[in-house]
Structures are given as C-alpha cells and as structure tokens.
Scaffold this motif. Structure first.
Motif, short mmCIF file in Angstrom:
data_model
loop_
_atom_site.label_atom_id
_atom_site.label_comp_id
_atom_site.label_asym_id
_atom_site.label_seq_id
_atom_site.Cartn_x
_atom_site.Cartn_y
_atom_site.Cartn_z
N ALA A 102 0.83 -1.21 0.00
CA ALA A 102 0.00 0.00 0.00
C ALA A 102 0.86 1.26 0.00
N GLN A 103 1.97 1.24 0.75
CA GLN A 103 2.88 2.39 0.74
C GLN A 103 3.49 2.60 -0.64
N ALA A 104 3.94 1.50 -1.27
CA ALA A 104 4.53 1.61 -2.59
C ALA A 104 3.52 2.12 -3.62
N GLU A 105 2.26 1.67 -3.48
CA GLU A 105 1.23 2.14 -4.40
C GLU A 105 0.95 3.63 -4.21
N ALA A 106 0.97 4.09 -2.96
CA ALA A 106 0.78 5.51 -2.69
C ALA A 106 1.94 6.34 -3.25
N ARG A 107 3.15 5.82 -3.14
CA ARG A 107 4.31 6.54 -3.71
C ARG A 107 4.19 6.61 -5.23
N TYR A 108 3.64 5.58 -5.84
CA TYR A 108 3.45 5.63 -7.29
C TYR A 108 2.44 6.70 -7.68
#
Length: 502
Positions: A89-95
């Motif tokens: 979820a963190q990586a998706e938000a950074r994207y």
C-alpha cells in the motif's frame, strides 16, 4: 488610464506571441537524449547446466509463480497480500505521488491566468485637523478589477525535460511497486513453507514420542523382571523428556512464522491462525531461463534503469539555465474611484508585451548544478550496473543452492533408510538381551536426527525455489503501470482461508 500599448498595436504583439509559439514548437530540448547504459550479459547461467530431466523445465511466462506449488491455501494467502499488505500500500501511494508530479511538470507547458479585485480607501493627514486631506482633498475610494495571463514558452526544453524526468521517476516507482509486491509474496511463501516443515517436524516428534514411550514401558518391564539395570530406565525417561522439550520449541518457532504471515496479510497476529497439516507443497521444476530474462523481468533492475533515464533528463534541465527565459504576458481591467460607473471605458486599462530574462552572473551556481546533474547521472548508471550484477548473483546462488540441495536430499534419504534399518536391528538385539539400552538410545536418536535433517532439507529446497522465482523476477512482465489490487480467488472463502484464532 494605462496606455502602455495602443489597441491598434495589439496585432503586432499577437504576432510576436504566435512567432514565439512557433519557435517553441520547432525548438529542440537541450541536454543529451537518453540511451540505456550498456551492461555485460553472460550468454547463459553457469549453474543452469546439468538439470535433469531437461524436458521438465518450464519457462517463466506468467507472474502467478506461487500456483506452481499446488497449494490452494498458499494461493489464497498470496491473494490477501496483494490486497492488504501495508508495504505494498505504501509503494502504491508513492506511485500515485509520482503520477501527480508528472501532471505538475506538464502544467509548465500552459499559460497561467489570474484575476484580482480590490476596494481601498485612502487619504492624507493635515497636522491633526480633521475633515481635510493633504492638498485640500478628502479621503477617497478606489475600485479595481483585473485579469492577467502570462506564459513562458518552453524554448529550450526545460519543461519537456522535467516531464521526461518525472515520467521516468513514475515508471521507476511502478517498478518499485512490483518489487514490493514480489518481496511480500516471496517472504510469505517462505514463511508458509517453514510452517509446513514445522508441522511435519511436529508430526515426526509426536510419533517419536509414542515410540519412546513404548521403549520406556518395555524397559520398565524388563527392569521389574530383573533383566536390565535402573540406568536403562532413566535413559529411556531422558529420551522421552528431550522429545517433549523439542515439541514445545517447535510451537514457539511455528508461532513466529504464523505471526509473520498474519502481518504480511495485513492482520493482527491475534486475529490469525493457520491450521496445521502434514501435507507438504509440491516442489515445482526449475524454470527455464537465460540471463537476459533478468533484465526484462526483474522490477528492481527496471527501477534502476528508469532512475538513469530520469537523471539523464535532469542534465538537460540544468543546461537550460544558461539561456534566456521569454515571458509573454497580458493584463487588463478597470480602475476607478466611483462604484457606480467604474466599470466603463474611461476607467479601463490594459497592457501586453514580451519580456526576456537572462542571468549574467551567478558566481558559478549554474555550472555547479550542471556538474551535480552529470555526477548524479553517473551515480545512477553505476547503481544500475551493480543492480544487474546483483541480480545475476542472486540467480546463480539460487540455482547452485537448488543443485546442492537436490543431491543432499537424495543422500539424506539413504541416510534415513540406513538409520531406520540399524534401529530395527539394535532394538531386536536389545529385546533378545544381547545389547544394552544405550545402543538402542543411540540408534533411535540417530534415526530421529536423520529424519529431521531430511525434513529441513526438503523445506530448504522449497525456500530456495522461491528465491529462484524472485531472482528471475517472479514472472513479472515488465509492465511499468501499477497492477490492480488482487481479490481472493472465487471459491477460496472461509474453509480455505486461515481461521480466526478468536
């Protein structure tokens, strides 16, 4: 009224703006065009040779590598990771942040428009006397309303290079998202396999506990009959107690792995329980692969390569600082002292015109920024090449480990067979009164140790195969767009899912 430009002269100014636009469209972006850095790719993997049978090798053509293990519960858990894992979820938000930065950079291609309105009341003092302003006039109101438009054509490609850099950053972020997903999936699979090995270990120790209990009963009967000494009974009791301690230790180890799986699936450990089973997942065949697949399917390699592209674009951004900026601006509005008729022709004002700005001296700041951008590019190139080398190393390590473990498992199975045969022979001799119980205990412990070692090696093979899947990119197709969050497969509801401990 501001008459900085007569209305009849607006047409030439418009022609200037159009000419500037044409120059923008025809202009080229400063800075080097991107070329992927060269890397040395071996013709084949060193440890891929010798895998038999060769026809069992399967290519990595899909990203659902976990289905190769034939375990429905593992598949359901991986689906939960895609939905609920907080690192993903963190990586998706950074994207999504990176995508927003692209739009922010693209906004530089368009004009800025603004509007303002104000009402002010002003007057002057007269030495303390009221009712009169300086110059004989009293306080007055001023009403103002206006529009303004300004545009800085991208003559030298600064905005286009910024967009290029932002787009590459977003693609790197998409690859980071794929890498985070692959890391969570592989970590969960390895934890799951450790749980299954521990379940098999527990089953083995429970069977051994029953066998040691029978040996203790036999030794006690023989002691009561005067056939053996008390030391044999104590030795049998010691063996049984040791197995019971090992069983408790397995419970602790299993709890650790179960808690890790709970967190990976986005749950609190208190809300998660994994039912024990003695079945082990099947070991899939080694996937067929060539070194070039690492460059195509490893998300971390893709992220490093996109970082190089972004750094290359920022060199062009730094170089545009040496050239002048052209700004086209226009403004107009109404300004008057009477609210009743201030929006009328006599109170109108407007202005239109281009402006050039160029920094003549900055103490070396622009040169330093250009050198920094070039050094940052060199850093990313080195990082990319090192990432590729590390990917090759991880793949070779996994292939070598699988090869060694395959031979170790075969040899260990022979050790287990020999230990079981020796235990049967010694036990029969003990019942015939030919040997002491010490020899029986040694034979039993040897068999137990051989069986546990075999289970550990089989578990290590499963984990090494996961390492190989991850080293080859997990079948990732190289798509630099974010994959939609997965949902649990249909039909894999509560019975197939881990039950709540509550």
């Amino acid at each position: 009224m501001n008459r900085s430009m007569h209305p009849r002269r607006a047409a030439p100014s418009l022609r200037i703006a159009l000419a500037s636009l044409a120059l923008l469209l025809a202009g080229c972006a400063l800075g080097p065009d991107y070329e992927r850095p060269e890397v040395t790719v071996p013709a084949k993997f060193k440890h891929m040779q010798g895998w038999v049978p060769a026809q069992s090798m399967q290519p990595m053509t899909d990203d659902r590598w976990w289905t190769r293990y034939g375990d429905p519960l593992l598949q359901a858990l991986v689906a939960e990771v895609d939905v609920s894992n907080q690192n993903i979820a963190q990586a998706e938000a950074r994207y999504r942040q990176a995508l927003a930065l692209i739009e922010g950079s693209r906004a530089g291609l368009f004009p800025n428009a603004g509007a303002d309105a104000a009402v002010t009341r002003s007057g002057g003092g007269n030495g303390g006397r009221s009712g009169a302003a300086v110059g004989g006039g009293g306080p007055e109101n001023r009403y103002n309303a206006g529009l303004s438009v300004s545009w800085m054509p991208d003559l030298w490609g600064r905005v286009r290079r910024q967009i290029e850099a932002s787009r590459a950053d977003a693609q790197a972020s998409a690859a980071d998202l794929a890498a985070a997903r692959l890391a969570a999936q592989s970590t969960l699979a390895q934890a799951y396999f450790r749980v299954r090995v521990l379940d098999r270990q527990k089953t083995l120790l429970e069977q051994t506990q029953q066998a040691f209990q029978r040996s203790l009963d036999l030794t006690r009967n023989q002691y009561q009959a005067g056939l053996v000494s008390k030391s044999d009974v104590v030795l049998a009791q010691t063996q049984l107690a040791q197995v019971q301690v090992q069983l408790r230790d397995l419970d602790w180890q299993r709890a650790q792995q179960e808690n890790a799986i709970a967190v990976l699936t986005g749950r609190a450990p208190a809300d998660f329980a994994l039912a024990p089973t003695s079945q082990m997942p099947q070991l899939p065949p080694v996937p067929q692969a060539v070194p070039s697949i690492v460059l195509q399917r490893r998300p971390d390699v893709a992220a490093a390569e996109r970082a190089v592209a972004a750094a290359n674009a920022r060199i062009g951004v730094a170089q545009t600082a040496w050239f002048p900026d052209l700004t086209l601006s226009a403004s107009g509005g109404y300004q008057g002292g009477s609210f009743a008729n201030w929006i009328s022709a006599p109170f109108r004002y407007w202005s239109l015109g281009p402006a050039l700005a160029l920094t003549l001296f900055d103490g070396g700041a622009r040169a330093a920024e250009r050198e920094r951008a070039m050094a940052a590019y060199d850093e990313q190139v080195a990082r990319y090449r090192q990432t590729v080398l590390g990917a090759f190393q991880e793949t070779e390590d996994a292939l070598a480990l699988l090869r060694v473990l395959e031979s170790e498992v075969q040899a260990q199975r022979e050790v287990v067979a020999l230990a079981e045969e020796n235990e049967n022979l010694v036990t029969n001799r003990y019942r015939a009164g030919m040997v002491s119980y010490l020899e029986v205990a040694v034979a039993q412990n040897t068999t137990l140790s051989a069986r546990r070692t075999l289970l550990d090696l089989e578990g290590s093979r499963l984990q090494a195969s996961v390492q190989l899947m991850a080293a080859l990119g997990g079948g990732w197709d190289g798509n630099l767009q974010p994959a939609a969050k997965a949902s649990p497969p249909e039909g894999e509801g509560t019975p197939a899912q881990p039950a709540s401990s509550g």
